[in-house]
Motif scaffolding. Sequence first.
Motif, PDB file in Angstrom:
ATOM      1  N   THR A 203      14.396  -2.733  -8.976  1.00 25.43           N
ATOM      2  CA  THR A 203      15.568  -2.258  -8.253  1.00 25.43           C
ATOM      3  C   THR A 203      15.095  -1.533  -7.001  1.00 25.43           C
ATOM      4  N   ASP A 204      16.017  -1.259  -6.108  1.00 24.91           N
ATOM      5  CA  ASP A 204      15.675  -0.506  -4.900  1.00 24.91           C
ATOM      6  C   ASP A 204      15.211   0.907  -5.252  1.00 24.91           C
ATOM      7  N   GLY A 205      15.768   1.470  -6.302  1.00 24.82           N
ATOM      8  CA  GLY A 205      15.382   2.812  -6.728  1.00 24.82           C
ATOM      9  C   GLY A 205      13.931   2.867  -7.192  1.00 24.82           C
ATOM     10  N   VAL A 206      13.500   1.848  -7.919  1.00 24.96           N
ATOM     11  CA  VAL A 206      12.109   1.792  -8.379  1.00 24.96           C
ATOM     12  C   VAL A 206      11.179   1.617  -7.178  1.00 24.96           C
ATOM     13  N   ALA A 207      11.558   0.744  -6.244  1.00 21.72           N
ATOM     14  CA  ALA A 207      10.742   0.532  -5.050  1.00 21.72           C
ATOM     15  C   ALA A 207      10.646   1.805  -4.209  1.00 21.72           C
ATOM     16  N   THR A 208      11.737   2.527  -4.077  1.00 20.19           N
ATOM     17  CA  THR A 208      11.734   3.785  -3.324  1.00 20.19           C
ATOM     18  C   THR A 208      10.876   4.839  -4.020  1.00 20.19           C
ATOM     19  N   ALA A 209      10.994   4.921  -5.343  1.00 18.09           N
ATOM     20  CA  ALA A 209      10.197   5.889  -6.100  1.00 18.09           C
ATOM     21  C   ALA A 209       8.705   5.583  -5.963  1.00 18.09           C
ATOM     22  N   LEU A 210       8.337   4.313  -6.028  1.00 19.23           N
ATOM     23  CA  LEU A 210       6.939   3.934  -5.863  1.00 19.23           C
ATOM     24  C   LEU A 210       6.460   4.208  -4.450  1.00 19.23           C
ATOM     25  N   ASP A 211       7.297   3.926  -3.458  1.00 16.18           N
ATOM     26  CA  ASP A 211       6.931   4.190  -2.067  1.00 16.18           C
ATOM     27  C   ASP A 211       6.679   5.674  -1.839  1.00 16.18           C
TER      28      ASP A 211
ATOM     29  N   HIS B 215       0.418  10.275  -3.327  1.00 16.78           N
ATOM     30  CA  HIS B 215      -0.777  10.194  -4.163  1.00 16.78           C
ATOM     31  C   HIS B 215      -1.771   9.103  -3.783  1.00 16.78           C
ATOM     32  N   GLU B 216      -1.379   8.091  -3.061  1.00 18.59           N
ATOM     33  CA  GLU B 216      -2.184   6.933  -2.667  1.00 18.59           C
ATOM     34  C   GLU B 216      -2.484   5.982  -3.826  1.00 18.59           C
ATOM     35  N   LEU B 217      -2.764   6.486  -5.010  1.00 14.45           N
ATOM     36  CA  LEU B 217      -3.064   5.661  -6.185  1.00 14.45           C
ATOM     37  C   LEU B 217      -2.058   6.028  -7.277  1.00 14.45           C
ATOM     38  N   VAL B 218      -1.279   5.043  -7.730  1.00 15.23           N
ATOM     39  CA  VAL B 218      -0.160   5.329  -8.632  1.00 15.23           C
ATOM     40  C   VAL B 218      -0.150   4.327  -9.783  1.00 15.23           C
ATOM     41  N   LYS B 219       0.124   4.851 -10.981  1.00 11.95           N
ATOM     42  CA  LYS B 219       0.330   4.012 -12.148  1.00 11.95           C
ATOM     43  C   LYS B 219       1.826   3.812 -12.352  1.00 11.95           C
ATOM     44  N   VAL B 220       2.193   2.590 -12.696  1.00 14.61           N
ATOM     45  CA  VAL B 220       3.585   2.251 -12.993  1.00 14.61           C
ATOM     46  C   VAL B 220       3.631   1.711 -14.418  1.00 14.61           C
ATOM     47  N   ARG B 221       4.499   2.289 -15.254  1.00 12.83           N
ATOM     48  CA  ARG B 221       4.624   1.859 -16.643  1.00 12.83           C
ATOM     49  C   ARG B 221       5.889   1.041 -16.804  1.00 12.83           C
TER      50      ARG B 221
ATOM     51  N   GLU C  34       4.757  -4.750  -4.956  1.00 14.96           N
ATOM     52  CA  GLU C  34       3.658  -4.770  -3.991  1.00 14.96           C
ATOM     53  C   GLU C  34       4.169  -5.142  -2.600  1.00 14.96           C
ATOM     54  N   LYS C  35       5.007  -6.146  -2.526  1.00 14.72           N
ATOM     55  CA  LYS C  35       5.562  -6.573  -1.237  1.00 14.72           C
ATOM     56  C   LYS C  35       6.544  -5.559  -0.678  1.00 14.72           C
ATOM     57  N   ALA C  36       7.368  -4.975  -1.545  1.00 16.48           N
ATOM     58  CA  ALA C  36       8.399  -4.038  -1.090  1.00 16.48           C
ATOM     59  C   ALA C  36       7.807  -2.742  -0.556  1.00 16.48           C
ATOM     60  N   THR C  37       6.650  -2.348  -1.062  1.00 11.52           N
ATOM     61  CA  THR C  37       6.059  -1.070  -0.664  1.00 11.52           C
ATOM     62  C   THR C  37       4.855  -1.231   0.263  1.00 11.52           C
ATOM     63  N   SER C  38       4.510  -2.459   0.607  1.00 10.42           N
ATOM     64  CA  SER C  38       3.336  -2.741   1.449  1.00 10.42           C
ATOM     65  C   SER C  38       2.078  -2.095   0.869  1.00 10.42           C
ATOM     66  N   SER C  39       1.920  -2.235  -0.432  1.00  8.34           N
ATOM     67  CA  SER C  39       0.770  -1.664  -1.117  1.00  8.34           C
ATOM     68  C   SER C  39      -0.104  -2.790  -1.653  1.00  8.34           C
ATOM     69  N   THR C  40      -1.147  -2.409  -2.369  1.00 17.32           N
ATOM     70  CA  THR C  40      -2.047  -3.373  -2.992  1.00 17.32           C
ATOM     71  C   THR C  40      -1.997  -3.185  -4.492  1.00 17.32           C
ATOM     72  N   LEU C  41      -1.779  -4.274  -5.199  1.00 18.85           N
ATOM     73  CA  LEU C  41      -1.800  -4.241  -6.654  1.00 18.85           C
ATOM     74  C   LEU C  41      -3.264  -4.268  -7.087  1.00 18.85           C
ATOM     75  N   VAL C  42      -3.723  -3.190  -7.681  1.00 16.35           N
ATOM     76  CA  VAL C  42      -5.129  -3.063  -8.071  1.00 16.35           C
ATOM     77  C   VAL C  42      -5.381  -3.764  -9.395  1.00 16.35           C
TER      78      VAL C  42
ATOM     79  N   PHE D 225      -1.143   0.649  -8.416  1.00 15.22           N
ATOM     80  CA  PHE D 225      -0.928   0.319  -7.010  1.00 15.22           C
ATOM     81  C   PHE D 225      -1.685   1.292  -6.126  1.00 15.22           C
ATOM     82  N   PHE D 226      -2.122   0.792  -4.954  1.00 12.77           N
ATOM     83  CA  PHE D 226      -2.859   1.620  -4.005  1.00 12.77           C
ATOM     84  C   PHE D 226      -2.342   1.342  -2.596  1.00 12.77           C
ATOM     85  N   ARG D 227      -2.150   2.427  -1.846  1.00 12.60           N
ATOM     86  CA  ARG D 227      -1.839   2.320  -0.423  1.00 12.60           C
ATOM     87  C   ARG D 227      -2.429   3.535   0.260  1.00 12.60           C
ATOM     88  N   GLN D 228      -3.397   3.292   1.125  1.00  6.98           N
ATOM     89  CA  GLN D 228      -4.050   4.390   1.822  1.00  6.98           C
ATOM     90  C   GLN D 228      -3.175   4.855   2.978  1.00  6.98           C
TER      91      GLN D 228
END
Length: 97
Positions: A30-38, A44-50, A66-74, A83-86
């Motif tokens: 959902t958009d809420g999950v994507a916003t929370a991850l962003d 934090h730069e490095l985040v765990k998602v359960r 990964e696409k919605a937040t422009s991050s990298t799936l580790v 997920f990681f995004r510097q």
Amino acid sequence: MELKSYQRAFLRSQAQQLDPVVYVGKDGFTDGVATALDNALTSHELVKVRFTASKDEVREISSALEKATSSTLVAITGFTAVFFRQDPDSPERIYRI
């Protein structure tokens, strides 16, 4: 950002001691999950998602996040994704990759 294998291994090892910050529930992506991850990646730069539900769609939802937040799936381990995004603007980077 494309990570090399040694960078991915380093981030996986750092993520072992982290607790999940974002949870994906029965609604899945959902958009809420994507916003929370962003927001979590900004902090934090490095985040765990359960994944507490939608467990048969872990790969698909992780790719969408990964696409919605422009991050990298580790990594994906079981029902947990890392997920990681510097932050390029921060002078105090947590992880130097």
